[in-house]
Design a protein around this motif. Structure first.
Motif, PDB file in Angstrom:
ATOM      1  N   ILE A 196       0.843  -1.200   0.000  1.00  0.00           N
ATOM      2  CA  ILE A 196       0.000   0.000   0.000  1.00  0.00           C
ATOM      3  C   ILE A 196       0.881   1.254   0.000  1.00  0.00           C
ATOM      4  O   ILE A 196       2.073   1.189   0.293  1.00  0.00           O
ATOM      5  N   THR A 197       0.269   2.397  -0.318  1.00  0.00           N
ATOM      6  CA  THR A 197       1.016   3.655  -0.385  1.00  0.00           C
ATOM      7  C   THR A 197       1.221   4.236   1.018  1.00  0.00           C
ATOM      8  O   THR A 197       0.530   3.851   1.966  1.00  0.00           O
ATOM      9  N   ASP A 198       2.152   5.187   1.136  1.00  0.00           N
ATOM     10  CA  ASP A 198       2.387   5.834   2.434  1.00  0.00           C
ATOM     11  C   ASP A 198       1.148   6.569   2.918  1.00  0.00           C
ATOM     12  O   ASP A 198       0.845   6.602   4.111  1.00  0.00           O
ATOM     13  N   GLU A 199       0.437   7.148   1.973  1.00  0.00           N
ATOM     14  CA  GLU A 199      -0.787   7.865   2.311  1.00  0.00           C
ATOM     15  C   GLU A 199      -1.805   6.911   2.954  1.00  0.00           C
ATOM     16  O   GLU A 199      -2.467   7.255   3.932  1.00  0.00           O
ATOM     17  N   MET A 200      -1.912   5.712   2.388  1.00  0.00           N
ATOM     18  CA  MET A 200      -2.828   4.717   2.954  1.00  0.00           C
ATOM     19  C   MET A 200      -2.334   4.242   4.317  1.00  0.00           C
ATOM     20  O   MET A 200      -3.107   4.064   5.253  1.00  0.00           O
ATOM     21  N   LYS A 201      -1.025   4.054   4.410  1.00  0.00           N
ATOM     22  CA  LYS A 201      -0.438   3.593   5.670  1.00  0.00           C
ATOM     23  C   LYS A 201      -0.754   4.557   6.812  1.00  0.00           C
ATOM     24  O   LYS A 201      -1.045   4.151   7.941  1.00  0.00           O
ATOM     25  N   ALA A 202      -0.735   5.852   6.477  1.00  0.00           N
ATOM     26  CA  ALA A 202      -1.008   6.864   7.495  1.00  0.00           C
ATOM     27  C   ALA A 202      -2.423   6.715   8.063  1.00  0.00           C
ATOM     28  O   ALA A 202      -2.692   7.096   9.203  1.00  0.00           O
ATOM     29  N   LYS A 203      -3.317   6.134   7.258  1.00  0.00           N
ATOM     30  CA  LYS A 203      -4.702   5.961   7.734  1.00  0.00           C
ATOM     31  C   LYS A 203      -4.870   4.732   8.623  1.00  0.00           C
ATOM     32  O   LYS A 203      -5.973   4.428   9.067  1.00  0.00           O
ATOM     33  N   LEU A 204      -3.770   4.022   8.873  1.00  0.00           N
ATOM     34  CA  LEU A 204      -3.851   2.844   9.745  1.00  0.00           C
ATOM     35  C   LEU A 204      -3.383   3.146  11.165  1.00  0.00           C
ATOM     36  O   LEU A 204      -3.146   2.234  11.956  1.00  0.00           O
ATOM     37  N   ALA A 205      -3.259   4.451  11.472  1.00  0.00           N
ATOM     38  CA  ALA A 205      -2.710   4.835  12.778  1.00  0.00           C
ATOM     39  C   ALA A 205      -3.513   4.293  13.960  1.00  0.00           C
ATOM     40  O   ALA A 205      -2.965   4.103  15.044  1.00  0.00           O
ATOM     41  N   ASP A 206      -4.797   4.022  13.756  1.00  0.00           N
ATOM     42  CA  ASP A 206      -5.625   3.489  14.848  1.00  0.00           C
ATOM     43  C   ASP A 206      -5.315   2.029  15.144  1.00  0.00           C
ATOM     44  O   ASP A 206      -5.771   1.489  16.151  1.00  0.00           O
ATOM     45  N   PHE A 207      -4.609   1.370  14.245  1.00  0.00           N
ATOM     46  CA  PHE A 207      -4.353  -0.054  14.416  1.00  0.00           C
ATOM     47  C   PHE A 207      -2.963  -0.299  14.992  1.00  0.00           C
ATOM     48  O   PHE A 207      -2.021   0.444  14.721  1.00  0.00           O
ATOM     49  N   TYR A 208      -2.855  -1.339  15.809  1.00  0.00           N
ATOM     50  CA  TYR A 208      -1.560  -1.817  16.258  1.00  0.00           C
ATOM     51  C   TYR A 208      -1.577  -3.323  16.026  1.00  0.00           C
ATOM     52  O   TYR A 208      -2.538  -4.001  16.400  1.00  0.00           O
ATOM     53  N   GLY A 209      -0.543  -3.849  15.380  1.00  0.00           N
ATOM     54  CA  GLY A 209      -0.500  -5.287  15.126  1.00  0.00           C
ATOM     55  C   GLY A 209       0.704  -5.927  15.794  1.00  0.00           C
ATOM     56  O   GLY A 209       1.771  -5.310  15.869  1.00  0.00           O
ATOM     57  N   ASN A 210       0.516  -7.124  16.301  1.00  0.00           N
ATOM     58  CA  ASN A 210       1.644  -7.903  16.800  1.00  0.00           C
ATOM     59  C   ASN A 210       1.228  -9.371  16.812  1.00  0.00           C
ATOM     60  O   ASN A 210       0.098  -9.691  16.405  1.00  0.00           O
ATOM     61  N   TYR A 211       2.113 -10.252  17.249  1.00  0.00           N
ATOM     62  CA  TYR A 211       1.757 -11.662  17.255  1.00  0.00           C
ATOM     63  C   TYR A 211       2.294 -12.336  18.508  1.00  0.00           C
ATOM     64  O   TYR A 211       3.161 -11.800  19.210  1.00  0.00           O
ATOM     65  N   THR A 212       1.747 -13.520  18.779  1.00  0.00           N
ATOM     66  CA  THR A 212       2.143 -14.307  19.942  1.00  0.00           C
ATOM     67  C   THR A 212       2.612 -15.672  19.446  1.00  0.00           C
ATOM     68  O   THR A 212       1.902 -16.316  18.673  1.00  0.00           O
ATOM     69  N   SER A 213       3.789 -16.091  19.881  1.00  0.00           N
ATOM     70  CA  SER A 213       4.307 -17.397  19.443  1.00  0.00           C
ATOM     71  C   SER A 213       3.577 -18.516  20.182  1.00  0.00           C
ATOM     72  O   SER A 213       2.854 -18.277  21.159  1.00  0.00           O
ATOM     73  N   GLU A 214       3.769 -19.746  19.733  1.00  0.00           N
ATOM     74  CA  GLU A 214       3.144 -20.897  20.377  1.00  0.00           C
ATOM     75  C   GLU A 214       3.561 -20.998  21.846  1.00  0.00           C
ATOM     76  O   GLU A 214       2.746 -21.243  22.731  1.00  0.00           O
ATOM     77  N   GLU A 215       4.857 -20.805  22.071  1.00  0.00           N
ATOM     78  CA  GLU A 215       5.376 -20.908  23.425  1.00  0.00           C
ATOM     79  C   GLU A 215       4.763 -19.825  24.326  1.00  0.00           C
ATOM     80  O   GLU A 215       4.363 -20.090  25.460  1.00  0.00           O
TER      81      GLU A 215
END
Ligand SMILES: *Cc1c(COP(=O)(O)O)cnc(C)c1O
Length: 498
Positions: free
Chosen positions: A359-378
């Motif tokens: 996606i473009t930087d302009e679109m990325k800027a509209k994702l500011a409300d989101f935070y993503g991360n992950y959790t491993s099996e362990e």
């Protein structure tokens, strides 16, 4: 103002909500999206006093604006009744600095019930509104959870039939038992000699088979889908975020207009998209925290702006989130592209062709409300164990993925004061073995599945849910197994067409 729906890939055709529900997926392969997201027209003080059913009406009347009050209330009352084992339908449980929104009190003890208990009623109401006389035949391919939730939702609903295909050698014993013991003359459960992808492809081929469609029509039937991209599944999911906020306010946990964070264990991106819609309707949500398991396509996307499905598919202890193509993300991409169908078409074309897009930087800027991360099996296992030892509260593996990400978010952001709702998407009884092994593998590994169920009930001090009690002794009612090529003839036989 009424809400109309159009495809994320072509906005020239506008459909009413009921037409979009009937159609499921747009003909161009896009997803239906509302032309605007209406603001809630009740104040928080008014919402605070409402039951789950009343809240559902206040939310759904805005997004499904061609349904009459009577039609909607009728659907709501048929869906959210004693099938749920608690009166609140979606209770909040406070544990270790978060509020767990338990979405697993329906008949199959996973959050899919929240939408699949009402979808059948929305579908038949939509059929009636659009003068469709045929019976609706739901075709579903499942890797385990959706199949049972759809069966439970459609069983006994007049004017509908449901056929579920599952990989005969590819689901857990509990999942298979849940499906093959399904009651209801209008249900049909079939194991196929093939994997989930083959089941899914077989179903898609039937949807696109014009000759089969004509044959069905002659006999008074038409196909529809209970897939998670149907807006009839998305809209009911907005409800519980509004409800959770209103209850936190009613209980004095938050002040008026105080912002909360929401953490959602994510696979197909449907549940978290519903939270995003709730925010757009006016619920004060600060961060939408998107939690992935080791299939961390979405985490990488939020980090880099690149969605790339070219990677190994990892089997985890949170199987309902083992997904590399999050279908509902398309609705967010369309939105942050400025509701631009041609841009969205380009991204989706690249996804099909190369398995990725950026996606473009302009679109990325509209994702500011989101935070993503992950959790491993362990990490997932230690989250379950730690929470249990600290509080006595036992969560399932999917919910634990969310809790793991919640902790990472707090560390990374120093945002430790915002009240946080964690979507708890399955009962620990649905994933008993992984949950109990997380708590004490040495002790529990040798026990049978049902011994573990009783042990979980004991140590967690929770009653064994009906969904589990039922399958202990329930007779097998479906034993059809077929080859992939035989899927259409199995469907015809079930419908009595030859
Ligand atoms: C389906 C499912 C999820 C993922 O939800 P999406 O809407 O696909 O993101 C998470 N947890 C459980 C238990 C599920 O069944």
């Amino acid at each position: 103002m009424s809400v109309l729906y159009s495809s994320t890939r072509d906005d020239s055709k506008k459909l009413t909500a009921s037409q979009a529900i009937l159609q499921g997926l747009a003909e161009d392969g896009g997803l239906f999206v509302p032309d605007h997201i209406p603001a809630l027209d009740k104040s928080i003080d008014e919402l605070a006093n409402l039951s789950y059913q009343e809240t559902a009406y206040e939310v759904m009347k805005l997004l499904l604006s061609d349904f009459t009050e009577e039609e909607l209330k009728n659907c709501i009352n048929k869906a959210y009744d004693s099938k749920f084992d608690v009166e609140e339908i979606a209770p909040l449980v406070q544990a270790d600095g978060a509020y767990y929104l338990e979405l697993f009190h329906g008949s199959t003890i996973a959050f899919k019930d929240m939408a699949l208990s009402i979808l059948p009623h929305l579908l038949i109401t939509s059929a009636r509104k659009n003068q469709i006389k045929n019976d609706i035949v739901i075709l579903t391919a499942t890797s385990g959870d959706t199949g049972k939730a759809a069966l439970a939702g459609f069983a006994g609903v007049e004017g509908t039939k449901i056929v579920v295909f599952y990989p005969k050698h590819g689901v857990s014993p509990i999942q298979e038992k849940q499906m093959v013991t399904q009651k209801g003359d209008n249900t049909c459960v079939v194991g196929i000699e093939g994997n989930f992808d083959q089941a899914q492809t077989g179903v898609k081929q039937m949807f696109n088979d014009a000759a089969l469609k004509a044959e069905l029509d002659q006999a008074g039937f038409q196909f529809s889908s209970a897939n998670s991209i149907n807006i009839g599944r998305l809209v009911p999911q907005v409800v519980y975020y509004v409800y959770a906020y209103a209850k936190l306010y009613a209980n004095g946990a938050i002040q008026k207009d105080e912002k909360i964070n929401v953490v959602v264990p994510t696979g197909n991106f449907g549940n978290i998209l519903a939270a995003y819609y709730a925010k757009n309707m006016g619920i004060p949500i600060a961060k939408l925290i998107c939690a992935s398991n080791e299939n961390k396509v979405l985490y990488d996307f939020f980090q880099t702006g690149i969605y790339d499905r070219n990677r190994e598919f990892i089997l985890t202890s949170s199987p309902s989130m083992d997904i590399l193509i999050s279908s509902n993300l398309e609705r967010l991409i369309y939105r942050i592209a400025g509701d631009d169908v041609s841009k969205n078409r380009e991204f989706m074309g690249a996804l099909t062709k190369d398995g990725k897009y950026e996606i473009t930087d302009e679109m990325k800027a509209k994702l500011a409300d989101f935070y993503g991360n992950y959790t491993s099996e362990e990490e997932t296992a230690s989250v379950i164990k730690d929470l249990y030892e600290k509080t006595g509260y036992i969560i399932d593996t999917h919910t634990a993925v969310a809790t793991g990400v919640f902790k990472k978010y707090q560390k990374a952001s120093n945002d430790t004061n915002t009240k946080t709702v964690i979507a708890s998407t399955a009962s620990p009884f649905k994933f008993t073995r992984s949950v109990m092994n997380a708590i004490d593998e040495a002790k529990y590994d040798k026990m049978s599945d049902f011994e573990l169920v009783d042990e979980l009930s004991k140590i967690g001090n929770v009653k064994v849910p009906n969904a589990i009690e039922e399958i202990r002794t329930a007779p097998v009612l479906h034993d059809t197994v077929c080859e992939v090529e035989e899927m259409p003839s199995v469907v015809k036989k079930f419908l009595g067409i030859q």
